[in-house]
Design a protein around this motif. Structure first.
Motif, short mmCIF file in Angstrom:
data_model
loop_
_atom_site.label_atom_id
_atom_site.label_comp_id
_atom_site.label_asym_id
_atom_site.label_seq_id
_atom_site.Cartn_x
_atom_site.Cartn_y
_atom_site.Cartn_z
N GLY A 197 2.99 8.80 -7.07
CA GLY A 197 3.37 8.73 -8.46
C GLY A 197 4.01 7.13 -8.34
N GLU A 198 3.53 6.09 -7.77
CA GLU A 198 3.74 4.92 -7.74
C GLU A 198 2.78 3.87 -8.10
N GLN A 199 3.07 2.58 -8.16
CA GLN A 199 2.24 1.68 -8.20
C GLN A 199 1.07 1.87 -9.11
N GLU A 200 1.18 1.24 -10.18
CA GLU A 200 0.08 1.27 -11.47
C GLU A 200 -0.80 -0.21 -11.10
N THR A 201 0.17 -1.13 -10.65
CA THR A 201 -0.52 -2.51 -10.55
C THR A 201 -1.11 -2.56 -9.24
N CYS A 202 -1.75 -3.78 -8.94
CA CYS A 202 -2.45 -4.19 -7.68
C CYS A 202 -1.42 -4.32 -6.54
N PRO A 203 -1.45 -3.61 -5.49
CA PRO A 203 -0.56 -3.40 -4.36
C PRO A 203 -0.33 -4.69 -3.62
N ILE A 204 -1.45 -5.74 -3.67
CA ILE A 204 -1.35 -7.20 -3.00
C ILE A 204 -1.49 -8.04 -3.60
N SER A 205 -1.95 -8.22 -5.07
CA SER A 205 -1.70 -9.26 -5.83
C SER A 205 -0.90 -9.19 -7.15
N SER A 206 -0.24 -8.24 -7.45
CA SER A 206 0.88 -8.42 -8.63
C SER A 206 2.15 -9.38 -8.14
N PHE A 207 2.61 -9.74 -9.07
CA PHE A 207 3.58 -10.72 -8.75
C PHE A 207 5.04 -9.81 -8.16
N THR A 208 5.20 -8.85 -8.39
CA THR A 208 6.25 -8.15 -8.03
C THR A 208 5.75 -6.65 -7.41
N ASP A 209 6.69 -6.19 -6.57
CA ASP A 209 6.13 -4.70 -5.95
C ASP A 209 4.86 -4.72 -5.18
N ALA A 210 4.40 -5.92 -4.39
CA ALA A 210 3.21 -5.98 -4.13
C ALA A 210 3.41 -6.44 -2.43
N TYR A 211 2.38 -6.31 -1.54
CA TYR A 211 2.70 -6.38 -0.13
C TYR A 211 1.79 -7.53 0.37
N PRO A 212 2.24 -8.21 1.35
CA PRO A 212 1.57 -9.55 2.14
C PRO A 212 0.52 -8.83 2.83
N VAL A 213 -0.35 -9.72 3.08
CA VAL A 213 -1.81 -9.48 4.00
C VAL A 213 -1.87 -10.19 5.29
N LYS A 214 -1.77 -9.47 6.33
CA LYS A 214 -1.88 -10.20 7.61
C LYS A 214 -3.52 -10.25 8.03
N VAL A 215 -4.07 -11.33 8.32
CA VAL A 215 -5.44 -11.63 8.86
C VAL A 215 -5.22 -12.10 10.30
N ILE A 216 -5.94 -11.37 11.24
CA ILE A 216 -5.75 -11.59 12.73
C ILE A 216 -7.23 -12.01 12.97
N ARG A 217 -7.22 -13.26 13.66
CA ARG A 217 -8.45 -13.78 14.30
C ARG A 217 -8.35 -13.72 15.83
#
Length: 483
Positions: A197-217
């Motif tokens: 029942g949460e997060q109607e907006t994009c979880p990685i690109s919205s200005f608020t309530d979004a998460y960072p992404v880690k890329v590991i090479r």
């Protein structure tokens, strides 16, 4: 006009036409041109934490938001690096120029014909009976072929540290496989959040309530691999970061620009490709027609030109190499996923060493430092030098490569990192392009008979010299175009 016929005094006339602060500020912005966009790269092994930003809207003259042509956080682009051989001066070393170009027939670019696609189509018709040649030219650029590299452009914040984040939004051109991994992880997370029942907006690109992404090479037995993880804590965008994003040119303005310089460079590249592989595609009437058609569609006010003779005549002096040109070469290497064992990476390292020596820069080269770390340290040393000598005039060189990139997080690496290869699965292939990929190797020119094939260890310069001094012109095997 005489003083008698004028309705205002001189002072009143000038008072009503004085420039306001707002007008002066707007004029300064126009004269400064578009703000420079730094580039984010994942060019060395390590962990890279980013915060993806949404696509910025455009505004009309009244400040109202215009309808968005595209929503989300990315634009796709087909890119190819031309490798052009500049003739060597007498007693000098031959140069190779790497110039990025985009597919001109992509919808966002808007031209009616593309030279590389046209060349490949005609070549497949002309030499359809030569399976070895067709497979070779249909391969990726790393292996010597003409297949486009498919990338996605995203605006990101580097959130690995407060110092890196302070640089603001940067442009990241990731491979298609990296983008798909990020998008798949996003959709899995979004689905879980919606079930709760949460997060109607994009979880990685919205200005608020979004998460960072880690890329590991990482390096897996000589093969470069990428792993994507989404953070557990949300990270909101600051107001000043949002303002900065609105001030920067939009992604299409940065991405879909094709110039006369690139057009002329592409033509030189394909003519050299013809010669190298014993083909005559550039002499075909339909290729010549495509050249003229694209030339006629270029903007009339584009006065940029590619000059091969001018590129060849430049000396490799210390004045020619700049920190910007070194970063540009590094960008080319990263965009092609070349690792530290590649000739291009090692050649750049030698240029970096020479640049440090020529300019007396206090940076120590060691095996534990990769090229990215060395360039970052040079950047810092030059910035410190500029602060101490603010009146010293800086010399800058115009480079036809991607713009100078911002320094990235430093990665501690072992003395002898056994990296021998990179992933090359970022290409999206059409039905016509689906061919088996072959490892990079030296190959004989496709037009040469097996009995005439030169030894593998023979260099290109030796082959060229012997062909000039000892051999009669070889009979071309490719002469008939199959329809």
């Amino acid at each position: 006009m005489s003083e008698e016929t004028r309705k205002l005094s001189a002072f009143e006339a000038f008072a009503q036409t004085q420039q306001t602060y707002a007008e002066a500020e707007e004029k300064a912005k126009q004269e400064a041109g578009s703000p420079k966009v730094e580039r984010f790269r994942i060019g060395e092994d390590g962990e890279y934490s980013i915060r993806i930003l949404p696509l910025a809207p455009n505004f009309d003259e009244n400040g109202n938001i215009l309808p968005m042509e595209r929503k989300g956080y990315e634009y796709a682009v087909h890119q190819f690096f031309l490798t052009i051989k500049a003739p060597a001066k007498k007693g000098g070393k031959a140069k190779k120029l790497s110039i990025p170009v985009i597919r001109t027939t992509d919808k966002e670019v808007g031209f009616s014909v593309d030279l590389i696609d046209t060349y490949l189509k005609i070549a497949k018709e002309m030499y359809a009976d030569d399976e070895k040649l067709i497979k070779f030219i249909s391969d990726n650029a790393y292996s010597g072929g003409l297949r486009w590299n498919y990338q996605h452009a995203i605006m990101v914040l580097d959130v690995s540290s407060d110092k890196e984040r302070a640089k603001g939004p940067q442009l990241w051109q990731c491979s298609h496989s990296q983008y798909k991994d990020i998008d798949s992880a996003k959709m899995r997370l979004w689905k879980e959040l919606r079930e709760d029942g949460e997060q109607e907006t994009c979880p990685i690109s919205s200005f608020t309530d979004a998460y960072p992404v880690k890329v590991i090479r990482s390096n897996n037995n000589g093969k470069t691999e990428y792993t994507v993880e989404i953070g557990r804590k949300t990270l909101n965008i600051k107001e000043e970061e949002a303002e900065k994003l609105l001030e920067l040119p939009r992604i299409p303005e940065q991405l879909y620009r094709y110039t006369r310089y690139q057009f002329e460079a592409t033509l030189v590249f394909l003519q050299q490709y013809d010669e190298e592989h014993d083909m005559e595609v550039c002499k075909e009437s339909d290729f010549i027609e495509a050249v003229e058609k694209l030339k006629g569609e270029l903007p009339a006010d584009d006065n940029s030109h590619f000059d091969l003779s001018g590129a060849a005549s430049k000396d490799s002096s210390k004045e020619e190499t700049t920190i910007d040109s070194l970063w540009a070469e590094y960008d080319v290497i990263v965009d092609q996923d070349l690792n530290e064992k590649s000739d291009e990476y090692q050649e750049l390292r030698e240029k970096i060493r020479q640049f440090i020596e020529d300019n007396g820069i206090d940076v120590r080269i060691s095996r534990s430092k990769n090229n990215q770390q060395l360039l970052e340290e040079i950047d810092e040393a030059l910035d410190e030098k500029a602060k101490n000598k603010p009146k010293e005039e800086k010399k800058e060189e115009t480079v036809a490569q991607p713009s100078r990139r911002a320094p990235k997080p430093k990665v501690e690496e072992p003395e002898d990192k056994p990296e021998n290869g990179d992933e090359n699965d970022g290409d999206v292939k059409t039905e016509e392009e689906k061919v088996d990929e072959t490892p990079r190797r030296r190959r004989a020119r496709p037009g040469r008979e097996e009995s005439e094939e030169a030894p593998a260890e023979k260099t290109e310069d030796e082959t060229s010299e012997s062909a000039t001094e000892e051999e009669a012109p070889r009979r071309r095997l490719h002469s008939r175009r199959l329809r």
